[in-house]
Design an enzyme around this catalytic site. Structure first.
Site, PDB file in Angstrom:
ATOM      1  N   ASP A  40       6.170 -13.406 -14.289  1.00  0.00           N
ATOM      2  CA  ASP A  40       6.282 -11.970 -14.487  1.00  0.00           C
ATOM      3  C   ASP A  40       6.372 -11.682 -15.981  1.00  0.00           C
ATOM      4  O   ASP A  40       6.966 -12.462 -16.740  1.00  0.00           O
ATOM      5  CB  ASP A  40       7.511 -11.408 -13.768  1.00  0.00           C
ATOM      6  CG  ASP A  40       7.449  -9.890 -13.605  1.00  0.00           C
ATOM      7  OD1 ASP A  40       7.176  -9.440 -12.481  1.00  0.00           O
ATOM      8  OD2 ASP A  40       7.650  -9.169 -14.609  1.00  0.00           O
ATOM      9  N   HIS A 223       6.631   9.909 -10.230  1.00  0.00           N
ATOM     10  CA  HIS A 223       7.415  10.918  -9.529  1.00  0.00           C
ATOM     11  C   HIS A 223       8.812  10.951 -10.115  1.00  0.00           C
ATOM     12  O   HIS A 223       9.228  10.049 -10.849  1.00  0.00           O
ATOM     13  CB  HIS A 223       7.410  10.673  -8.019  1.00  0.00           C
ATOM     14  CG  HIS A 223       8.592   9.936  -7.501  1.00  0.00           C
ATOM     15  ND1 HIS A 223       8.902   8.649  -7.877  1.00  0.00           N
ATOM     16  CD2 HIS A 223       9.556  10.310  -6.628  1.00  0.00           C
ATOM     17  CE1 HIS A 223       9.995   8.266  -7.250  1.00  0.00           C
ATOM     18  NE2 HIS A 223      10.419   9.242  -6.489  1.00  0.00           N
ATOM     19  N   TYR A 277      13.885  13.683  -1.243  1.00  0.00           N
ATOM     20  CA  TYR A 277      14.767  12.727  -0.586  1.00  0.00           C
ATOM     21  C   TYR A 277      16.042  12.604  -1.425  1.00  0.00           C
ATOM     22  O   TYR A 277      16.083  12.999  -2.598  1.00  0.00           O
ATOM     23  CB  TYR A 277      14.101  11.363  -0.412  1.00  0.00           C
ATOM     24  CG  TYR A 277      13.743  10.645  -1.690  1.00  0.00           C
ATOM     25  CD1 TYR A 277      14.629   9.745  -2.275  1.00  0.00           C
ATOM     26  CD2 TYR A 277      12.510  10.844  -2.306  1.00  0.00           C
ATOM     27  CE1 TYR A 277      14.309   9.072  -3.444  1.00  0.00           C
ATOM     28  CE2 TYR A 277      12.171  10.180  -3.473  1.00  0.00           C
ATOM     29  CZ  TYR A 277      13.079   9.288  -4.035  1.00  0.00           C
ATOM     30  OH  TYR A 277      12.750   8.631  -5.203  1.00  0.00           O
ATOM     31  N   THR A 385      10.438  -0.653   1.039  1.00  0.00           N
ATOM     32  CA  THR A 385      10.563  -0.405   2.475  1.00  0.00           C
ATOM     33  C   THR A 385       9.857  -1.454   3.312  1.00  0.00           C
ATOM     34  O   THR A 385      10.365  -1.890   4.354  1.00  0.00           O
ATOM     35  CB  THR A 385       9.982   0.980   2.819  1.00  0.00           C
ATOM     36  OG1 THR A 385      10.647   1.968   2.011  1.00  0.00           O
ATOM     37  CG2 THR A 385      10.163   1.314   4.285  1.00  0.00           C
ATOM     38  N   TYR A 564     -22.979 -10.525  23.873  1.00  0.00           N
ATOM     39  CA  TYR A 564     -21.744  -9.939  23.352  1.00  0.00           C
ATOM     40  C   TYR A 564     -20.730 -11.057  23.158  1.00  0.00           C
ATOM     41  O   TYR A 564     -20.561 -11.931  24.022  1.00  0.00           O
ATOM     42  CB  TYR A 564     -21.204  -8.899  24.330  1.00  0.00           C
ATOM     43  CG  TYR A 564     -19.881  -8.271  23.939  1.00  0.00           C
ATOM     44  CD1 TYR A 564     -19.820  -7.259  22.999  1.00  0.00           C
ATOM     45  CD2 TYR A 564     -18.688  -8.691  24.532  1.00  0.00           C
ATOM     46  CE1 TYR A 564     -18.612  -6.668  22.652  1.00  0.00           C
ATOM     47  CE2 TYR A 564     -17.478  -8.110  24.196  1.00  0.00           C
ATOM     48  CZ  TYR A 564     -17.447  -7.098  23.253  1.00  0.00           C
ATOM     49  OH  TYR A 564     -16.250  -6.519  22.914  1.00  0.00           O
ATOM     50  N   ASP A 577     -15.435  -7.718  17.525  1.00  0.00           N
ATOM     51  CA  ASP A 577     -16.387  -7.908  18.615  1.00  0.00           C
ATOM     52  C   ASP A 577     -17.772  -7.635  18.050  1.00  0.00           C
ATOM     53  O   ASP A 577     -17.973  -6.708  17.255  1.00  0.00           O
ATOM     54  CB  ASP A 577     -16.066  -7.036  19.828  1.00  0.00           C
ATOM     55  CG  ASP A 577     -16.126  -5.556  19.561  1.00  0.00           C
ATOM     56  OD1 ASP A 577     -15.926  -5.125  18.401  1.00  0.00           O
ATOM     57  OD2 ASP A 577     -16.353  -4.797  20.525  1.00  0.00           O
ATOM     58  N   THR A 579     -22.304  -8.143  18.535  1.00  0.00           N
ATOM     59  CA  THR A 579     -23.479  -8.355  19.360  1.00  0.00           C
ATOM     60  C   THR A 579     -24.394  -9.306  18.604  1.00  0.00           C
ATOM     61  O   THR A 579     -24.779  -9.029  17.473  1.00  0.00           O
ATOM     62  CB  THR A 579     -24.209  -7.028  19.633  1.00  0.00           C
ATOM     63  OG1 THR A 579     -23.300  -6.119  20.269  1.00  0.00           O
ATOM     64  CG2 THR A 579     -25.403  -7.238  20.521  1.00  0.00           C
TER      65      THR A 579
END
Length: 850
Positions: A40, A223, A277, A385, A564, A577, A579
């Protein structure tokens, strides 16, 4: 652990020792990789990025399942580590619209397994948050396991408990790439050879990517955050601001770090109606605001942290705090806070700051291995979070090939770094889109919301005809795709008694024309623009053997046959999926869906192809029309000399032929359960292809069909949609796709499927229909049995042909039998529903095989 000597070689180098980089390192070593180096540019553990200046609030509930599950894992990880304050989280509503949204919060939390989500009355909110003005709110949403991460404490815990080597004050100056592979990370302290590198620099993500020659669409935006002087109303906190509980010498802006070190003693709060908040810091109150115009930062201006080790570029501006500048808010942050929290009205602010967060064009993280550089992984646009969860997901992905959490495999389509279209790396584009996502952080974003900037980037050759037909264009991956056509408004009168009216949230950005187009296609013939779908050409010596290895089905077919199949990861999860069309002895066309599918799945095939096999993703190179409906054969026969009878052109076969003058590869397949063909032509022929079919079908009442119709028609037939019904979090047996698996062949994921069969398949996908309502139920809403959640809606729409509302869900096998009664909670209503056999429409396939 932390060492002093930078190694000359490491298996994995992680750039960034913030919340995400530390999480990836911790989880890699937990999985047994002991050769991990983390570097870092800042000191350790207080690196100076957003991880140390963020207030650490964890609100777990999201409309996104992977976001919710990543957040819940994060909260449990940090709770066990002793660096998480589980004080709960409350979101208040100051409008009826927001109160409706909080009811959705409860439904999502129930669906995705969060404990005990609750709606609160105003009085109950103020019992938890006595500073809130009860007269200002209509209620609240309470999640008891929400809380706050001690950011610096968590970083210190990671470093002390991770078997990786950490180095601070190391600036990365170059990423060496040779032959499309990462070779080394070059720093101002030395060069580290490596097999893998993880970019976890968040605010600096774009700049780090440029060192490897790639454009990562990571937009930094600032912010605002303030902390009040000590308040008598919070004297019960038990601590005073300034008590440095971290025990660390914090460089630079000591005040903000001292405040961030204080644990909240009341639930963390949000006023999303005003993009705000708040949380307690001991006996002070911290207040954050997205309630201002987007303060975008040039991603190239994100240089090394300044003297105070803070990541912000601008000084705090009272203009943005005290005056309304947010395009969707009529009050300033201060005015809204003064009304909601009157005790703060005349308080001085001890600390004010601008912090930086980053946003991608769609607001979701950018995780996974890059397409351009093998071995170069990203973990970006992730907040505290979700940081623990995404670190675990990425580590599992890197080590075992299966992205997962302890609760099981996860769906990566919405977070994969490869999902971005080629134009997304252009700086003006992703900075503008990042700014819009910033504005929407706390906004109520409507279903199927559409941006109004950077439109018309990618258009099919049919675009002009579509505009003339009144197409309502939606954007996906930069493509302009018609959702419905105003020229079909007359069909609403024709079929009006079969198109139930929808209201409220479920009616937004929908049109009854979608139902009319559905019914017309069942009765007549329609043309559907499939240009956003992509073909992948696989050719060269050994191409058949290669496809057999990566496809779950037996694709050893004759030239002109179609099969398929599925692409699976090592854990048996469904990557795609597809073809598979055999065009010649060593030449195949693999078709897949639109959106991000070509870049994710085409890249997956490219990564695994041997030297003798060429894999070419033809995204945008073909213009394709789906010609579907009972009159499709009659129309097509008028335009070609080829035999398109059932004997001459059977179902699931392919032909090279001409439609008028246009050379096409025609596939007799249908995603809507009707007789029909996909007609694939080079893009330069696209306009003529449309005109030829359109002119030949006028007397047959040929109509254009939009994307909104596709969903209802495919659900009636039980056809799966990757990223919605199927993804890496389901295996083929759970997804009802065992017919696409040939266990007599050898393919990636087979061993995992054998183990799954041996253990027993305890979850299955089933269709539900509502017993006595025509309302459309929405995805992410809980399916209940005896009041307890057993699944959630994967996809829902109205089946206009069968006259019933349809929902698809995965449920425990004991509830999968047809006739089982369940309930669905959606938009605050409880609906009785019944498990049904599939397909719901034309189970004998008489229409598709006619």
């Amino acid at each position: 652990m932390s060492t002093t000597d930078l190694p000359s070689r490491s298996d994995t180098v992680i750039i960034g020792a913030g919340a995400v980089g530390c999480s990836v390192a911790y989880h890699l070593t937990e999985l047994g990789n002991d050769d991990v180096t983390v570097v870092d540019q800042g000191p350790l553990p207080v690196t100076g990025g957003s991880s140390v200046h963020a207030p650490g609030i964890v609100f777990q509930t999201s409309p996104s399942k992977i976001q919710t599950k990543a957040a819940y894992y994060t909260s449990r990880l940090f709770s066990d580590a002793g660096v998480y304050d589980e004080v709960g989280g409350i979101e208040v509503a100051r409008s009826e619209e927001r109160m409706d949204f909080l009811r959705r919060r409860v439904e999502w939390a129930t669906s995705y397994g969060l404990p005990d989500p609750q709606l609160l009355s105003p009085e109950e909110v103020t019992e938890h948050l006595p500073l809130v003005n009860e007269d200002e709110i209509l209620g609240g949403y309470y999640s008891p396991t929400d809380g706050r991460v001690d950011g610096i404490g968590a970083l210190r815990w990671y470093i002390e408990n991770t078997r990786a080597d950490f180095f601070g004050d190391v600036e990365v100056t170059d990423l060496e790439v040779t032959g499309g592979e990462i070779r080394a990370v070059v720093t101002d302290k030395g060069r580290i050879e490596c097999d893998r590198c993880v970019i976890a620099t968040n605010n600096w993500g774009y700049r780090t990517g440029r060192l490897a020659g790639i454009d990562l669409p990571i937009a930094p935006v600032e912010h605002q955050y303030v902390v009040t002087e000590p308040m008598d109303e919070l004297a019960d906190a038990g601590t005073s601001v300034g008590d440095n509980t971290t025990g660390l010498e914090v460089p630079g802006n000591r005040d903000i770090q001292e405040y961030m070190s204080e644990a909240p003693h009341r639930p963390v709060g949000r006023d999303q109606d005003h993009s705000l908040y708040f949380r307690t810091h001991g006996d002070a109150l911290g207040m954050g605001s997205y309630n201002h115009e987007s303060l975008s930062v040039d991603p190239e201006a994100m240089g090394k942290n300044g003297e105070n080790r803070q990541a912000s570029v601008r000084d705090f501006s009272r203009k943005h705090w005290e005056r309304p500048t947010h395009p969707n808010r009529d009050k300033s942050a201060k005015q809204a806070f003064d009304e909601l929290l009157p005790a703060t009205k005349d308080r001085e602010y001890a600390v004010t700051e601008n912090g930086v967060f980053v946003f991608t064009p769609d607001g979701m993280p950018a995780v996974g291995e890059t397409a351009a550089v093998d071995g170069l992984w990203t973990a970006l646009a992730i907040w505290w979070t979700h940081s623990g969860g995404y670190g675990r997901i990425l580590a599992e992905w890197m080590e075992n090939g299966v992205p997962r959490l302890p609760s099981g495999p996860v769906d990566t389509g919405g977070i994969h770094v490869r999902r971005f279209a080629p134009h997304a790396g252009e700086k003006d584009y992703f900075v503008d889109r990042g700014a819009k996502r910033y504005e929407q952080v706390y906004s109520i974003v409507e279903p199927r919301w559409q941006p109004d900037d950077h439109r018309g980037l990618r258009t099919s050759p049919f675009y002009q005809q579509q505009k003339e037909l009144g197409a309502e264009f939606y954007q996906a991956g930069g493509w302009e795709t018609p959702q419905w056509y105003e020229s079909n408004a007359d069909l609403v009168e024709r079929y009006g008694d079969r198109i139930p009216e929808q209201d409220g949230w479920r009616s937004i950005n929908r049109s009854p024309i979608e139902g009319a187009e559905h019914l017309h296609t069942r009765d007549k013939v329609s043309m559907f623009d499939m240009t956003t779908f992509s073909s992948i050409v696989v050719e060269g010596e050994g191409s058949g053997e290669f496809l057999q290895r990566v496809c779950s089905n037996d694709v050893e077919v004759d030239v002109g046959q179609v099969r398929y199949s599925l692409l699976l990861n090592e854990g048996g999860g469904i990557l795609a999926d597809v073809t598979v069309v055999r065009l010649d002895e060593d030449r195949y066309m693999v078709t897949t869906g639109g959106g991000n599918s070509p870049r994710i799945h085409g890249g997956w095939l490219e990564d695994r192809a041997p030297a003798t096999v060429s894999v070419t993703v033809e995204e945008g190179a073909k213009s394709t029309i789906g010609l579907w409906g009972p009159d499709s054969r009659l129309l097509l026969q008028r335009c070609t000399d080829a035999d398109v009878t059932d004997d001459g052109f059977p179902y699931f076969s392919a032909k090279r032929m001409y439609v008028g003058e246009v050379p096409v590869v025609a596939l007799r397949v249908s995603y809507v359960g009707e007789l029909g063909w996909e007609l694939w032509a080079p893009s330069e022929y696209g306009q003529r292809l449309w005109e030829t079919l359109w002119d030949a079908g006028r007397d047959l009442d040929v109509r254009p069909m939009g994307g909104g119709t596709l969903e209802s028609m495919r659900l009636e037939k039980g056809f799966r949609l990757w990223g919605t019904d199927i993804d890496t979090d389901a295996n083929p047996f759970e997804a009802g796709l065992s017919f696409a698996v040939d266990m007599d062949t050898e393919f990636i994921g087979k061993e995992a499927l054998e183990a799954a069969k041996a253990e027993g398949i305890d979850t299955r996908i089933v269709p539900l229909t509502l017993d006595d309502s025509t309302d459309i139920v929405l995805s992410g809403r809980p399916v209940l049995k005896d009041g307890e959640p057993i699944g959630y809606v994967q996809a829902g729409d109205f089946g206009y042909s069968i006259g019933e509302s349809i929902a698809y869900t995965y449920v425990p096998s004991e509830y999968a039998a047809a006739g089982t009664s369940v309930r669905i909670r959606c938009e605050g209503e409880l609906y009785d529903a019944t498990v049904r056999d599939e397909p719901l429409f034309d189970p004998g396939r008489e229409k598709i095989l006619r």
